[in-house]
Enzyme design. Structure first.
Site, PDB file in Angstrom:
ATOM      1  N   HIS A  45     -46.228 115.287  90.148  1.00  0.00           N
ATOM      2  CA  HIS A  45     -46.066 114.215  91.121  1.00  0.00           C
ATOM      3  C   HIS A  45     -47.092 113.122  90.850  1.00  0.00           C
ATOM      4  O   HIS A  45     -48.288 113.305  91.069  1.00  0.00           O
ATOM      5  CB  HIS A  45     -46.247 114.812  92.532  1.00  0.00           C
ATOM      6  N   HIS A  51     -50.835 114.905  90.595  1.00  0.00           N
ATOM      7  CA  HIS A  51     -51.056 116.315  90.930  1.00  0.00           C
ATOM      8  C   HIS A  51     -49.788 117.094  90.636  1.00  0.00           C
ATOM      9  O   HIS A  51     -48.743 116.506  90.335  1.00  0.00           O
ATOM     10  CB  HIS A  51     -51.472 116.482  92.399  1.00  0.00           C
ATOM     11  N   ASP A  53     -47.275 119.960  92.284  1.00  0.00           N
ATOM     12  CA  ASP A  53     -46.942 120.679  93.509  1.00  0.00           C
ATOM     13  C   ASP A  53     -46.359 122.031  93.131  1.00  0.00           C
ATOM     14  O   ASP A  53     -45.347 122.116  92.422  1.00  0.00           O
ATOM     15  CB  ASP A  53     -45.943 119.857  94.331  1.00  0.00           C
ATOM     16  N   LYS A 200     -60.805  96.349  62.443  1.00  0.00           N
ATOM     17  CA  LYS A 200     -62.052  96.871  63.002  1.00  0.00           C
ATOM     18  C   LYS A 200     -62.174  96.324  64.423  1.00  0.00           C
ATOM     19  O   LYS A 200     -62.258  95.116  64.621  1.00  0.00           O
ATOM     20  CB  LYS A 200     -63.252  96.434  62.161  1.00  0.00           C
ATOM     21  N   ASP A 202     -63.709  95.369  67.774  1.00  0.00           N
ATOM     22  CA  ASP A 202     -65.046  94.933  68.112  1.00  0.00           C
ATOM     23  C   ASP A 202     -65.319  95.244  69.581  1.00  0.00           C
ATOM     24  O   ASP A 202     -65.158  94.404  70.437  1.00  0.00           O
ATOM     25  CB  ASP A 202     -65.091  93.420  67.860  1.00  0.00           C
ATOM     26  N   GLU A 345     -63.738  90.560  63.136  1.00  0.00           N
ATOM     27  CA  GLU A 345     -64.926  91.120  62.512  1.00  0.00           C
ATOM     28  C   GLU A 345     -64.689  91.708  61.117  1.00  0.00           C
ATOM     29  O   GLU A 345     -65.539  91.585  60.242  1.00  0.00           O
ATOM     30  CB  GLU A 345     -65.481  92.203  63.441  1.00  0.00           C
TER      31      GLU A 345
HETATM   32 MN    MN Z   1     -46.935 115.974  96.039  1.00  0.00          MN
END
Ligand code: MN
Length: 506
Positions: A45, A51, A53, A200, A202, A345
């Site tokens: 979720h 998270h 569930d 490169k 920078d 650079e």
């Molecule tokens: Mn949930």
């Protein structure tokens, strides 16, 4: 039983407007017949915080926990699980988007589902033992309550643990710290067809540890940078349950789309959360991920460069604040030419087929700079005149020679904004001291000084701060020619600053 499920779904229903959300109301939920094994689901979720569930079919409802870092796939790992309101049975195959403004707004995906064998489920006593038969999760799991919540059990803190041995014991756990591989300064080598070329970047080097939808950023010298760059947090969510250690660079892009170390300065060393938020708006930062050390339990150090790049590309899609940059096989000379034209650079060349060597300054990675540029120790300042009267006119520079002595490298008096000078003064003034920090005396006339003026007042400091300076070359007495100040580097130690010489090449 029906009464219990009705009562326990009251909270679920009160929190939702079923005209707005596509989540089921629970009115039509069907129970699994008693003769069949009860079901479980884990839904990933992507809400305010990512998270997982975890829901068990029990007593006519889905008894639910939110697990911020996801269910553990190895034993001896305890994951916090917050009990949430019971969900209706037909939530078990819900996937989709809960609209903005609704409770739990965000994207829901079924991460795993299957049946389980009940060993013990006593919510009052705070103990649950089940054996899961899912697609990802197979084995015995235990949930124990560690802190009481509300009367109906919501918000209680539980711990979720795996009791069975890991299903994939060969999967390496995510390392806590790794050291980035370093580049050797170089000219373009012969046989460019054996090398891949990258821009490169920078910025500031950072390793990203991605686990359970979260990212932890660590600098080269092991400082935690996560809170300083909150815009990178969403990269973890984008990677879902992928576990990885990435190598890359935190970069601020200027209006022309070029990496600007100068703009990045305003994001460095900022710790106050409110200042971070303000500066994030004016100078957003991108994590440019160019290598992967470990992916989903697989150690990739010994994989060839090309294989690592392909795995990285497949694991991470570009987002607003992160990207996997292009890598050009055999095109070092062309890429160097175009970055010079763009005022950037330089390029990094990576030997095709080479492994990732942690913490090693390897000949397999070469940095070829368009202009010479390196770090110097700030050893003091010379007072300015005119508009800069009383403040800093130029900085006195130094580096460590082969015997570890701090030697003078001349001064830098251009490349500053007024704001930079003010901030530098505030940092240098407390470091001021009477004696010279140099171990070797500067040669007469070797310091940058405006012609026709008397020697301006010099102030020495304890040599702690490191800055980056661009210049055309070192003069015969070891000072920088045409120097231009680029910014402070708080990710480098003064003791590590030496004179960098391009080696080899054609
Ligand atoms: Mn949930």
């Amino acid at each position: 039983m029906a009464t219990r499920s009705k009562a326990s779904l009251a909270t679920y229903q009160a929190k939702r407007d079923f005209a707005a959300t596509s989540e089921p109301s629970g009115a039509k939920a069907k129970r699994t017949p008693r003769t069949k094994a009860p079901r479980f689901v884990v839904q990933q979720h992507d809400a305010t915080a990512m998270h997982w569930d975890f829901r068990l079919e029990h007593d006519g409802v889905l008894v639910s926990w939110a697990v911020p870092k996801g269910p553990p796939e190895r034993p001896k790992v305890s994951r916090l699980a917050i009990r949430t309101e019971d969900h209706p049975l037909d939530y078990i195959d819900f996937a989709g988007d809960i609209p903005e403004g609704s409770y739990g707004a965000g994207h829901v995906e079924v991460w795993d589902h299957g049946t389980y064998t009940l060993e013990e489920l006593d919510l009052d006593a705070g103990k649950v033992h089940v054996e899961l038969h899912g697609e990802r999760l197979n084995g015995r799991y235990m949930l124990v309550r560690t802190k009481e919540g509300e009367d109906d059990g919501r918000r209680a803190q539980w711990l979720l643990r795996r009791l069975s041995p890991a299903e994939h014991p060969e999967r390496a756990p995510l390392p806590q710290h790794a050291k980035p591989m370093l580049c050797t300064p170089s000219k373009l080598p012969p046989h460019l067809d054996r090398w891949a070329a990258e821009v490169k970047w920078d910025g500031v080097r950072a390793l990203a540890y991605v686990e359970g939808g979260r990212v932890r950023l660590e600098s080269r010298n092991g400082n935690d940078l996560t809170d300083q760059f909150p815009e990178i947090a969403r990269m973890g969510r984008a990677m879902g349950s992928t576990e990885a250690v990435l190598d890359g660079e935190l970069v601020a892009f200027d209006a022309a789309g070029r990496p600007s170390f100068q703009q990045l300065q305003s994001r460095l060393g900022v710790t106050s959360a409110s200042t971070v938020r303000t500066r994030m708006k004016s100078v957003p930062v991108t994590y440019v991920a160019f290598d992967v050390l470990q992916l989903d339990g697989r150690d990739l150090h010994d994989e060839p460069y090309e294989a690592r790049r392909n795995l990285l590309r497949a694991a991470l899609e570009d987002g607003d604040n992160w990207q996997v940059p292009a890598s050009h096989d055999g095109a070092g000379a062309e890429l160097l030419e175009s970055v010079v034209a763009l005022g950037m650079e330089g390029v990094v060349l990576k030997r095709l087929g080479s492994p990732y060597r942690e913490g090693v300054r390897s000949g397999d990675w070469l940095k070829v700079k368009a202009q010479r540029r390196q770090e110097f120790v700030i050893c003091g300042w010379v007072e300015g005149s005119g508009g800069r009267g009383g403040g800093i006119g130029s900085l006195l520079l130094g580096y460590h020679d082969g015997e570890g002595r701090l030697v003078p490298a001349g001064g830098v008096g251009t490349g500053f904004t007024d704001d930079m000078l003010k901030r530098l003064h505030a940092k240098l003034a407390p470091l001021e001291r009477k004696t010279s920090p140099y171990d070797v005396a500067p040669r007469a006339g070797a310091r940058s000084r405006r012609p026709g003026r008397a020697a301006a007042a010099e102030h020495f400091v304890t040599p702690k701060l490191v800055c980056e300076v661009e210049f055309t070359e070192f003069t015969r007495d070891g000072t920088v020619r045409h120097p231009s100040y680029k910014g402070l580097r708080d990710d480098k130690r003064a003791a590590d600053v030496v004179r960098e010489e391009p080696v080899g090449g054609r």
